[in-house]
Design a protein around this motif. Structure first.
Motif, mmCIF file in Angstrom:
data_model
loop_
_atom_site.group_PDB
_atom_site.id
_atom_site.type_symbol
_atom_site.label_atom_id
_atom_site.label_comp_id
_atom_site.label_asym_id
_atom_site.label_seq_id
_atom_site.Cartn_x
_atom_site.Cartn_y
_atom_site.Cartn_z
ATOM 1 N N GLY A 78 28.984 34.594 42.868
ATOM 2 C CA GLY A 78 30.125 34.376 41.977
ATOM 3 C C GLY A 78 30.038 35.062 40.637
ATOM 4 O O GLY A 78 30.758 34.691 39.707
ATOM 5 N N ALA A 79 29.206 36.065 40.491
ATOM 6 C CA ALA A 79 29.041 36.750 39.203
ATOM 7 C C ALA A 79 30.355 37.347 38.700
ATOM 8 O O ALA A 79 30.687 37.214 37.513
ATOM 9 C CB ALA A 79 27.972 37.828 39.310
ATOM 10 N N ILE A 80 31.113 37.986 39.567
ATOM 11 C CA ILE A 80 32.386 38.575 39.143
ATOM 12 C C ILE A 80 33.349 37.473 38.726
ATOM 13 O O ILE A 80 34.039 37.586 37.709
ATOM 14 C CB ILE A 80 32.984 39.448 40.270
ATOM 15 C CG1 ILE A 80 32.141 40.717 40.431
ATOM 16 C CG2 ILE A 80 34.445 39.792 39.990
ATOM 17 C CD1 ILE A 80 32.549 41.600 41.596
ATOM 18 N N GLN A 81 33.379 36.391 39.470
ATOM 19 C CA GLN A 81 34.268 35.289 39.125
ATOM 20 C C GLN A 81 33.937 34.693 37.765
ATOM 21 O O GLN A 81 34.839 34.395 36.970
ATOM 22 C CB GLN A 81 34.194 34.213 40.200
ATOM 23 C CG GLN A 81 34.708 34.681 41.529
ATOM 24 C CD GLN A 81 33.990 33.980 42.656
ATOM 25 O OE1 GLN A 81 33.743 32.786 42.599
ATOM 26 N NE2 GLN A 81 33.655 34.724 43.688
ATOM 27 N N LEU A 82 32.645 34.526 37.492
ATOM 28 C CA LEU A 82 32.250 33.986 36.184
ATOM 29 C C LEU A 82 32.706 34.909 35.053
ATOM 30 O O LEU A 82 33.200 34.450 34.020
ATOM 31 C CB LEU A 82 30.741 33.767 36.128
ATOM 32 C CG LEU A 82 30.196 32.683 37.052
ATOM 33 C CD1 LEU A 82 28.673 32.619 36.969
ATOM 34 C CD2 LEU A 82 30.812 31.327 36.741
ATOM 35 N N GLU A 83 32.564 36.223 35.255
ATOM 36 C CA GLU A 83 33.012 37.174 34.230
ATOM 37 C C GLU A 83 34.526 37.118 34.045
ATOM 38 O O GLU A 83 35.024 37.199 32.924
ATOM 39 C CB GLU A 83 32.560 38.596 34.573
ATOM 40 C CG GLU A 83 31.071 38.801 34.438
ATOM 41 C CD GLU A 83 30.534 38.469 33.047
ATOM 42 O OE1 GLU A 83 31.176 38.849 32.036
ATOM 43 O OE2 GLU A 83 29.482 37.804 32.962
ATOM 44 N N LEU A 84 35.257 36.970 35.137
ATOM 45 C CA LEU A 84 36.712 36.884 35.030
ATOM 46 C C LEU A 84 37.151 35.587 34.360
ATOM 47 O O LEU A 84 38.111 35.577 33.584
ATOM 48 C CB LEU A 84 37.352 37.043 36.413
ATOM 49 C CG LEU A 84 37.208 38.443 37.019
ATOM 50 C CD1 LEU A 84 37.714 38.463 38.461
ATOM 51 C CD2 LEU A 84 37.926 39.485 36.183
ATOM 52 N N LEU A 85 36.451 34.491 34.614
ATOM 53 C CA LEU A 85 36.747 33.235 33.919
ATOM 54 C C LEU A 85 36.468 33.381 32.425
ATOM 55 O O LEU A 85 37.265 32.935 31.589
ATOM 56 C CB LEU A 85 35.936 32.084 34.514
ATOM 57 C CG LEU A 85 36.385 31.596 35.886
ATOM 58 C CD1 LEU A 85 35.348 30.665 36.501
ATOM 59 C CD2 LEU A 85 37.754 30.920 35.809
ATOM 60 N N ARG A 86 35.363 34.021 32.078
ATOM 61 C CA ARG A 86 35.059 34.269 30.661
ATOM 62 C C ARG A 86 36.134 35.137 30.006
ATOM 63 O O ARG A 86 36.403 35.009 28.820
ATOM 64 C CB ARG A 86 33.700 34.949 30.519
ATOM 65 C CG ARG A 86 32.527 34.046 30.749
ATOM 66 C CD ARG A 86 31.209 34.779 30.454
ATOM 67 N NE ARG A 86 30.081 33.986 30.815
ATOM 68 C CZ ARG A 86 29.250 34.251 31.829
ATOM 69 N NH1 ARG A 86 29.414 35.337 32.571
ATOM 70 N NH2 ARG A 86 28.236 33.459 32.105
ATOM 71 N N ALA A 87 36.723 36.038 30.800
ATOM 72 C CA ALA A 87 37.749 36.949 30.281
ATOM 73 C C ALA A 87 39.131 36.300 30.228
ATOM 74 O O ALA A 87 40.090 36.937 29.799
ATOM 75 C CB ALA A 87 37.796 38.217 31.130
ATOM 76 N N GLY A 88 39.227 35.054 30.680
ATOM 77 C CA GLY A 88 40.490 34.346 30.556
ATOM 78 C C GLY A 88 41.200 33.970 31.835
ATOM 79 O O GLY A 88 42.295 33.395 31.784
ATOM 80 N N ALA A 89 40.637 34.294 32.983
ATOM 81 C CA ALA A 89 41.266 33.873 34.241
ATOM 82 C C ALA A 89 41.380 32.353 34.253
ATOM 83 O O ALA A 89 40.494 31.643 33.753
ATOM 84 C CB ALA A 89 40.453 34.352 35.442
ATOM 85 N N ALA A 90 42.459 31.853 34.800
ATOM 86 C CA ALA A 90 42.670 30.403 34.846
ATOM 87 C C ALA A 90 41.739 29.739 35.850
ATOM 88 O O ALA A 90 41.092 28.736 35.534
ATOM 89 C CB ALA A 90 44.128 30.110 35.200
ATOM 90 N N THR A 91 41.694 30.278 37.057
ATOM 91 C CA THR A 91 40.868 29.718 38.121
ATOM 92 C C THR A 91 40.379 30.845 39.023
ATOM 93 O O THR A 91 40.974 31.919 39.064
ATOM 94 C CB THR A 91 41.656 28.730 39.010
ATOM 95 O OG1 THR A 91 42.739 29.419 39.627
ATOM 96 C CG2 THR A 91 42.161 27.545 38.213
ATOM 97 N N THR A 92 39.317 30.555 39.760
ATOM 98 C CA THR A 92 38.857 31.492 40.784
ATOM 99 C C THR A 92 38.530 30.717 42.050
ATOM 100 O O THR A 92 38.167 29.538 41.996
ATOM 101 C CB THR A 92 37.603 32.290 40.341
ATOM 102 O OG1 THR A 92 36.509 31.397 40.155
ATOM 103 C CG2 THR A 92 37.857 33.084 39.075
ATOM 104 N N THR A 93 38.661 31.411 43.145
ATOM 105 C CA THR A 93 38.260 30.882 44.442
ATOM 106 C C THR A 93 37.378 31.928 45.091
ATOM 107 O O THR A 93 37.691 33.120 45.050
ATOM 108 C CB THR A 93 39.483 30.606 45.346
ATOM 109 O OG1 THR A 93 40.325 29.656 44.705
ATOM 110 C CG2 THR A 93 39.052 30.087 46.712
ATOM 111 N N ASN A 94 36.282 31.483 45.673
ATOM 112 C CA ASN A 94 35.383 32.384 46.383
ATOM 113 C C ASN A 94 35.409 32.015 47.863
ATOM 114 O O ASN A 94 35.184 30.873 48.222
ATOM 115 C CB ASN A 94 33.954 32.242 45.847
ATOM 116 C CG ASN A 94 32.995 33.199 46.526
ATOM 117 O OD1 ASN A 94 33.348 34.316 46.859
ATOM 118 N ND2 ASN A 94 31.771 32.750 46.739
#
Length: 179
Positions: A18-34
């Motif tokens: 989930g490294a990419i997801q964590l970076e996208l959450l830090r960048a402001g993404a609302a939610t992520t699903t893996n």
């Protein structure tokens, strides 16, 4: 098309820890699903999310996305980073990903060059000798683009490196998903 990631939902297919997801959450993404095929990443993924203070903002699902993608909601952005080369049925995997992309589909895949063909053949030979079932696949970039376009997505950015290619696609009319 540079809309940014703020307040967007992201689905990553084959996201590992989930490294990419964590970076996208830090960048402001609302939610992520893996959607991850292997359960081996789950403990480490939970630990990384907790350390980052982002646990609870990412839904992690262990499943074969190409076969069970219908159990996951669509997302604004769908990411496949170095995943299409690990799955034999490109049309099923990429089609499912494209159908889930409300706005954008972003992927990296191996460049179809002499050195990658030799490298993939070598990896598959080693896997065969070791009696392992895992294989790598070199899918045609033209086929990748055609599949995305058949789902109403148009290429907006591409880059070709020495080994990996990057392609970003956008839906011309958000919400207009062709199946």
């Amino acid at each position: 098309m540079d809309e940014g990631i703020a307040d967007r939902s992201v689905l990553e297919v084959g996201g590992g820890v989930g490294a990419i997801q964590l970076e996208l959450l830090r960048a402001g993404a609302a939610t992520t699903t893996n959607a991850e095929l292997s359960p081996a990443y789950e403990a480490c993924a939970a630990e990384l999310a907790s350390e980052a203070g982002l646990d609870g903002r990412s839904d992690r699902r262990v499943l074969d996305f190409a076969q069970e993608g219908s159990t996951i909601e669509e997302a604004d952005v769908v990411v496949l980073h170095k995943v299409v080369c690990c799955y034999p049925d490109l049309e099923k995997l990429l089609g499912e990903a494209a159908a889930h992309a409300r706005r954008q589909l972003v992927l990296t895949f191996p460049r179809n060059a002499v050195w990658t063909r030799i490298g993939f053949a070598t990896v598959n030979l080693i896997q065969r000798v070791r009696r392992r079932t895992f294989r790598v696949f070199l899918h045609s970039p033209a086929t990748i683009i055609a599949i995305a376009q058949s789902y109403g997505l148009e290429p907006v950015s591409q880059h070709r490196g020495s080994v990996w290619q990057f392609a970003a696609f956008a839906r011309q009319a958000p919400g207009d998903i062709v199946r």
